[in-house]
Design a protein around this motif. Structure first.
Motif, PDB file in Angstrom:
ATOM      1  N   PHE A  17      -5.292 -10.770   6.926  1.00  0.00           N
ATOM      2  CA  PHE A  17      -4.030 -10.901   6.131  1.00  0.00           C
ATOM      3  C   PHE A  17      -2.872  -9.435   6.704  1.00  0.00           C
ATOM      4  CE2 PHE A  17      -1.010  -9.003   3.178  1.00  0.00           C
ATOM      5  CZ  PHE A  17      -0.090  -9.842   2.879  1.00  0.00           C
ATOM      6  N   ILE A  18      -3.519  -8.003   6.636  1.00  0.00           N
ATOM      7  CA  ILE A  18      -2.410  -6.978   6.980  1.00  0.00           C
ATOM      8  C   ILE A  18      -2.097  -6.888   8.562  1.00  0.00           C
ATOM      9  CG2 ILE A  18      -2.916  -4.448   7.530  1.00  0.00           C
ATOM     10  CD1 ILE A  18      -2.635  -4.725   4.643  1.00  0.00           C
ATOM     11  N   THR A  19      -3.258  -7.137   9.271  1.00  0.00           N
ATOM     12  CA  THR A  19      -2.493  -7.059  10.712  1.00  0.00           C
ATOM     13  C   THR A  19      -1.521  -8.860  11.444  1.00  0.00           C
ATOM     14  OG1 THR A  19      -5.551  -6.873  10.884  1.00  0.00           O
ATOM     15  CG2 THR A  19      -3.775  -7.454  13.340  1.00  0.00           C
ATOM     16  N   ILE A 167      -4.254   1.853   3.069  1.00  0.00           N
ATOM     17  CA  ILE A 167      -3.359   0.828   2.991  1.00  0.00           C
ATOM     18  C   ILE A 167      -4.934   0.025   2.018  1.00  0.00           C
ATOM     19  CG2 ILE A 167      -2.517  -1.921   2.396  1.00  0.00           C
ATOM     20  CD1 ILE A 167      -1.362  -1.438   5.436  1.00  0.00           C
ATOM     21  N   TRP A 168      -4.906  -0.692   0.593  1.00  0.00           N
ATOM     22  CA  TRP A 168      -6.187  -1.250  -0.224  1.00  0.00           C
ATOM     23  C   TRP A 168      -5.439  -2.196  -0.165  1.00  0.00           C
ATOM     24  CZ3 TRP A 168      -9.470   2.298  -1.456  1.00  0.00           C
ATOM     25  CH2 TRP A 168      -9.464   3.532  -0.846  1.00  0.00           C
ATOM     26  N   PHE A 169      -6.827  -3.446  -0.126  1.00  0.00           N
ATOM     27  CA  PHE A 169      -6.732  -4.565  -0.141  1.00  0.00           C
ATOM     28  C   PHE A 169      -6.327  -4.909  -1.553  1.00  0.00           C
ATOM     29  CE2 PHE A 169      -8.946  -8.053  -2.646  1.00  0.00           C
ATOM     30  CZ  PHE A 169      -8.992  -9.274  -1.782  1.00  0.00           C
ATOM     31  N   PRO A 173      -1.262  -8.238  -3.010  1.00  0.00           N
ATOM     32  CA  PRO A 173       0.231  -8.925  -3.344  1.00  0.00           C
ATOM     33  C   PRO A 173       1.081  -8.648  -3.648  1.00  0.00           C
ATOM     34  CG  PRO A 173      -2.129  -9.118  -4.317  1.00  0.00           C
ATOM     35  CD  PRO A 173      -2.303  -7.816  -3.538  1.00  0.00           C
ATOM     36  N   ASN A 174       1.238  -6.803  -3.308  1.00  0.00           N
ATOM     37  CA  ASN A 174       3.114  -6.417  -3.399  1.00  0.00           C
ATOM     38  C   ASN A 174       3.375  -6.643  -1.821  1.00  0.00           C
ATOM     39  OD1 ASN A 174       2.060  -5.493  -6.530  1.00  0.00           O
ATOM     40  ND2 ASN A 174       1.114  -3.817  -5.425  1.00  0.00           N
ATOM     41  N   TYR A 175       3.100  -6.976  -0.953  1.00  0.00           N
ATOM     42  CA  TYR A 175       3.607  -7.369   0.514  1.00  0.00           C
ATOM     43  C   TYR A 175       4.153  -8.213   0.188  1.00  0.00           C
ATOM     44  CZ  TYR A 175       1.530  -3.338   2.503  1.00  0.00           C
ATOM     45  OH  TYR A 175       0.617  -2.336   3.442  1.00  0.00           O
ATOM     46  N   LYS A 176       5.742  -8.557   1.292  1.00  0.00           N
ATOM     47  CA  LYS A 176       6.532  -9.469   1.117  1.00  0.00           C
ATOM     48  C   LYS A 176       6.082 -10.548   1.983  1.00  0.00           C
ATOM     49  CE  LYS A 176       9.541  -7.594   4.779  1.00  0.00           C
ATOM     50  NZ  LYS A 176      10.751  -7.480   5.375  1.00  0.00           N
TER      51      LYS A 176
END
Length: 220
Positions: A17-19, A167-169, A173-176
């Motif tokens: 997700f982060i990538t 970054i924590w898993f 949910p807070n990511y736009k």
């Protein structure tokens, strides 16, 4: 050295997700092996030498570093027994985005589900299908040991890295929403997910023994 967005984590920690989030956010960066989950330096894919061929994997890794990291790029790394030391030597000189998961039990269960179904990413927000799991499964010790290796290896490797951000898993949910992004595959409680594991007592014995001695660094 070019500027890169290097995401380092263990499987089922939210690193995919982060990538992708960074790939959507920094369009000027080249996404490497997006079709393979951005795992450009992971030898467990076609076009790589056979797993276990250390010299071959080292040579392919050096080739990819020299050819593909001449421009600003985004890619993901998972520490693992088949990864070449050359890519970790390379990123030791670059800022790294570290991704971790506090809920280790959920991470381990998700890893077993992934191995069982071979479905590792979900883009359908309406899907709550246990990422393809249709029946209870037996958790193999080799899967458990592999995750243990990766978690321990990450703790060692991060000691010599330049961590740009942690970054924590649990904060994902807070990511736009900034484009096409994956969604959680197993949005169930750990209590519910444990019911899917046929050998849950054996699995929990492994898990409790591991976590009794494992310490995860929670700060940069």
């Amino acid at each position: 050295m070019k500027n890169h967005k290097i995401i380092l984590g263990t499987p089922r920690s939210g690193s995919s997700f982060i990538t992708r989030w960074y790939s959507n956010e920094y369009l000027e960066y080249t996404a490497l092996s997006e079709d393979k989950g951005f795992e450009h330096f992971e030898p467990d894919h076609q076009s790589w030498p056979e797993l276990g061929d250390k010299d071959g994997i080292d040579q392919e890794t050096k080739f990819r570093i020299q050819k593909h990291l001449t421009q600003s790029s985004i890619f993901k790394l998972h520490p693992g027994p088949d990864m070449s030391k050359h890519i970790f030597d390379y990123i030791s000189e670059a800022p790294v985005i570290l991704v971790k998961r506090k809920d280790l039990l959920g991470q381990f269960i998700s890893y077993g589900v992934g191995w069982t179904t071979n479905e590792w990413v979900n883009f359908d927000p309406e899907s709550k299908s246990k990422n393809g799991l249709s029946e209870d499964f037996y958790y193999k010790k080799e899967w458990f040991d592999d995750m243990v290796y990766r978690l321990k290896d990450l703790e060692e490797k991060q000691k010599v890295l330049k961590i740009e951000k942690l970054i924590w898993f649990e904060d994902i949910p807070n990511y736009k929403i900034n484009g096409k992004l994956s969604v959680r595959q197993n949005d169930f409680s750990n209590e519910e997910k444990l019911k899917w594991v046929i050998n849950q007592n054996e699995f929990m014995n492994w898990f409790l023994k591991f976590t009794d001695s494992f310490q995860m660094k929670e700060t940069i």
